[in-house]
Design an enzyme around this catalytic site. Sequence first.
Site, PDB file in Angstrom:
ATOM      1  N   GLN A 266      29.724  39.232  40.983  1.00  0.00           N
ATOM      2  CA  GLN A 266      30.027  39.704  39.636  1.00  0.00           C
ATOM      3  C   GLN A 266      29.137  40.874  39.239  1.00  0.00           C
ATOM      4  O   GLN A 266      29.565  41.769  38.508  1.00  0.00           O
ATOM      5  CB  GLN A 266      29.900  38.552  38.633  1.00  0.00           C
ATOM      6  CG  GLN A 266      30.933  37.465  38.824  1.00  0.00           C
ATOM      7  CD  GLN A 266      32.355  37.996  38.848  1.00  0.00           C
ATOM      8  OE1 GLN A 266      32.855  38.517  37.858  1.00  0.00           O
ATOM      9  NE2 GLN A 266      33.020  37.894  39.996  1.00  0.00           N
ATOM     10  N   HIS A 269      30.455  44.493  39.689  1.00  0.00           N
ATOM     11  CA  HIS A 269      31.394  45.153  38.783  1.00  0.00           C
ATOM     12  C   HIS A 269      30.767  46.309  38.020  1.00  0.00           C
ATOM     13  O   HIS A 269      31.384  47.363  37.850  1.00  0.00           O
ATOM     14  CB  HIS A 269      31.949  44.144  37.767  1.00  0.00           C
ATOM     15  CG  HIS A 269      33.098  43.337  38.273  1.00  0.00           C
ATOM     16  ND1 HIS A 269      34.364  43.829  38.381  1.00  0.00           N
ATOM     17  CD2 HIS A 269      33.151  42.050  38.695  1.00  0.00           C
ATOM     18  CE1 HIS A 269      35.172  42.889  38.850  1.00  0.00           C
ATOM     19  NE2 HIS A 269      34.467  41.795  39.042  1.00  0.00           N
ATOM     20  N   GLU A 335      32.273  33.609  30.730  1.00  0.00           N
ATOM     21  CA  GLU A 335      33.605  34.024  31.170  1.00  0.00           C
ATOM     22  C   GLU A 335      33.997  33.236  32.422  1.00  0.00           C
ATOM     23  O   GLU A 335      35.084  32.658  32.496  1.00  0.00           O
ATOM     24  CB  GLU A 335      33.594  35.521  31.464  1.00  0.00           C
ATOM     25  CG  GLU A 335      34.910  36.061  31.995  1.00  0.00           C
ATOM     26  CD  GLU A 335      34.792  37.492  32.487  1.00  0.00           C
ATOM     27  OE1 GLU A 335      35.844  38.134  32.641  1.00  0.00           O
ATOM     28  OE2 GLU A 335      33.667  37.963  32.738  1.00  0.00           O
ATOM     29  N   HIS A 336      33.120  33.227  33.417  1.00  0.00           N
ATOM     30  CA  HIS A 336      33.320  32.448  34.637  1.00  0.00           C
ATOM     31  C   HIS A 336      32.167  31.461  34.772  1.00  0.00           C
ATOM     32  O   HIS A 336      31.009  31.870  34.712  1.00  0.00           O
ATOM     33  CB  HIS A 336      33.302  33.338  35.886  1.00  0.00           C
ATOM     34  CG  HIS A 336      34.199  34.533  35.825  1.00  0.00           C
ATOM     35  ND1 HIS A 336      33.738  35.785  35.441  1.00  0.00           N
ATOM     36  CD2 HIS A 336      35.513  34.671  36.105  1.00  0.00           C
ATOM     37  CE1 HIS A 336      34.737  36.644  35.502  1.00  0.00           C
ATOM     38  NE2 HIS A 336      35.822  36.009  35.893  1.00  0.00           N
ATOM     39  N   ASP A 369      39.526  35.620  41.000  1.00  0.00           N
ATOM     40  CA  ASP A 369      39.808  37.032  40.753  1.00  0.00           C
ATOM     41  C   ASP A 369      41.103  37.466  41.420  1.00  0.00           C
ATOM     42  O   ASP A 369      41.752  38.412  40.958  1.00  0.00           O
ATOM     43  CB  ASP A 369      38.662  37.902  41.282  1.00  0.00           C
ATOM     44  CG  ASP A 369      37.449  37.904  40.364  1.00  0.00           C
ATOM     45  OD1 ASP A 369      37.604  37.552  39.187  1.00  0.00           O
ATOM     46  OD2 ASP A 369      36.357  38.266  40.836  1.00  0.00           O
ATOM     47  N   HIS A 428      57.059  29.099  -8.464  1.00  0.00           N
ATOM     48  CA  HIS A 428      57.352  28.414  -7.200  1.00  0.00           C
ATOM     49  C   HIS A 428      58.164  27.143  -7.480  1.00  0.00           C
ATOM     50  O   HIS A 428      59.132  26.839  -6.782  1.00  0.00           O
ATOM     51  CB  HIS A 428      56.057  28.033  -6.480  1.00  0.00           C
ATOM     52  CG  HIS A 428      55.417  29.162  -5.733  1.00  0.00           C
ATOM     53  ND1 HIS A 428      55.012  30.320  -6.343  1.00  0.00           N
ATOM     54  CD2 HIS A 428      55.110  29.295  -4.410  1.00  0.00           C
ATOM     55  CE1 HIS A 428      54.474  31.120  -5.433  1.00  0.00           C
ATOM     56  NE2 HIS A 428      54.525  30.528  -4.254  1.00  0.00           N
TER      57      HIS A 428
END
Length: 438
Positions: A266, A269, A335-336, A369, A428
């Site tokens: 990761q 990235h 996230e992961h 992924d 109403h």
Amino acid sequence: MLTRTDLRGRVPSTVELRATLPRAEMDVEHVLHRVRPVIEAVRDRRVEAVLEFTEKFDAVRPERVRVAAAELRRALDELDPAVRAALEESIARARKVHDDQRRTDATTQVVPGGTVTERWVPVARVGLYAPGGLAVYPSSVVMNVVPAQAAGVESLVVCSPPQAEFGGLPHPTILAAAQLLGVEEVWAVGGAQAVALLAYGGLDTDGTELAPVDMVTGPGNVYVTAAKRHLRSLIGIDSEAGPTEIAVLADETADPVHVAADLISQAEHDTLAASVLVTTSVELADAVDAELERQVAQTKHVERISTALAGDQSGCILVSTVEDGIRVVDAYAAEHLEIQTADADAVAARVRNAGAIFVGPYAPVSLGDYCAGSNHVLPTGGCARHSSGLSVQSFLRGIHVISYSEQALRDVADKVVALANAEDLPAHGQAITARFPR
């Protein structure tokens, strides 16, 4: 070596954990002032402005925005057969998972003569963004297109930045992935100007209509994220994606070679990518540090990975027990999240907050992924506490359809009137009583 935070002996409160745990920072507000003029220019001058910004930011000016169908076919014809086979497998597995997510309409009989039906209606037209910066992500094309198609979205357009190296076209692997998925419309445009053009639409240089979309999904850099934030009152968005994150909850049973490799995967990235190890074992932490030193030196992107691992967003958290580790990863809401502990299935079942959970030594994030069948467009920055990853549901809207007979309305009329009067909204109530004159 990962920076260590020692929480053994005590686990701070959730407030303290959120303040203490490493987290990548992405200041979207800081770039809004740079994105706003781009959006306004595209709104006012459409494709002309898009091409000017493309030339400025991407150092290339495409002849037109929409990629010709022949270019899509050519990209697929010229694609490496091994990559094609891998994409086909990724698509098949993603379709299998996402097809099972399709919601069905449900009708509830509230009372005799009174029903409420929830209809699930797909968004009509969606723009799917595929980044093209530090890396090329055909997998993002798969992850965005497959759930949209499974939801029944009728009109899709993929946007990806043009590349000078490829004559102003998006990367050919992006084009090939779109062709494999049956996407006929691809625009060679990236950045904030892509999001703006998707929102406002325009006419291409050859007079072809570039129709606006109702929703934009897909990850991008901070400028793409800022544009999505700015335009979210005009278009729907999936999320404001920040730098990628991995957290690994591990005990002494974990293999340090695996853990280090996954943290590196990761970090590859982006220099802002976050790699976090939460462990009960000092011995494992030491072994992972040694493996990081060995493995990073052997990677292609040494500088990028080293910067990410040394950043404030990455680190190692020492805890006394796996139970404490669960509290930490729930506060972090990665996230992961990988679970590499004894009885990993049971531990994973107790986690509440994560974009996706990868269980055991043979379910690394890299699998998700590409070829697990799951979706890799996931919430970042702690948003997994309240948000989900991209799915078929992301492209569906639930619409309640209410049908009541005269008697069913008459039976509840006094209740509606009482509540309307309690809220000082007598008209109403009159809308009810007008149907039953005395």
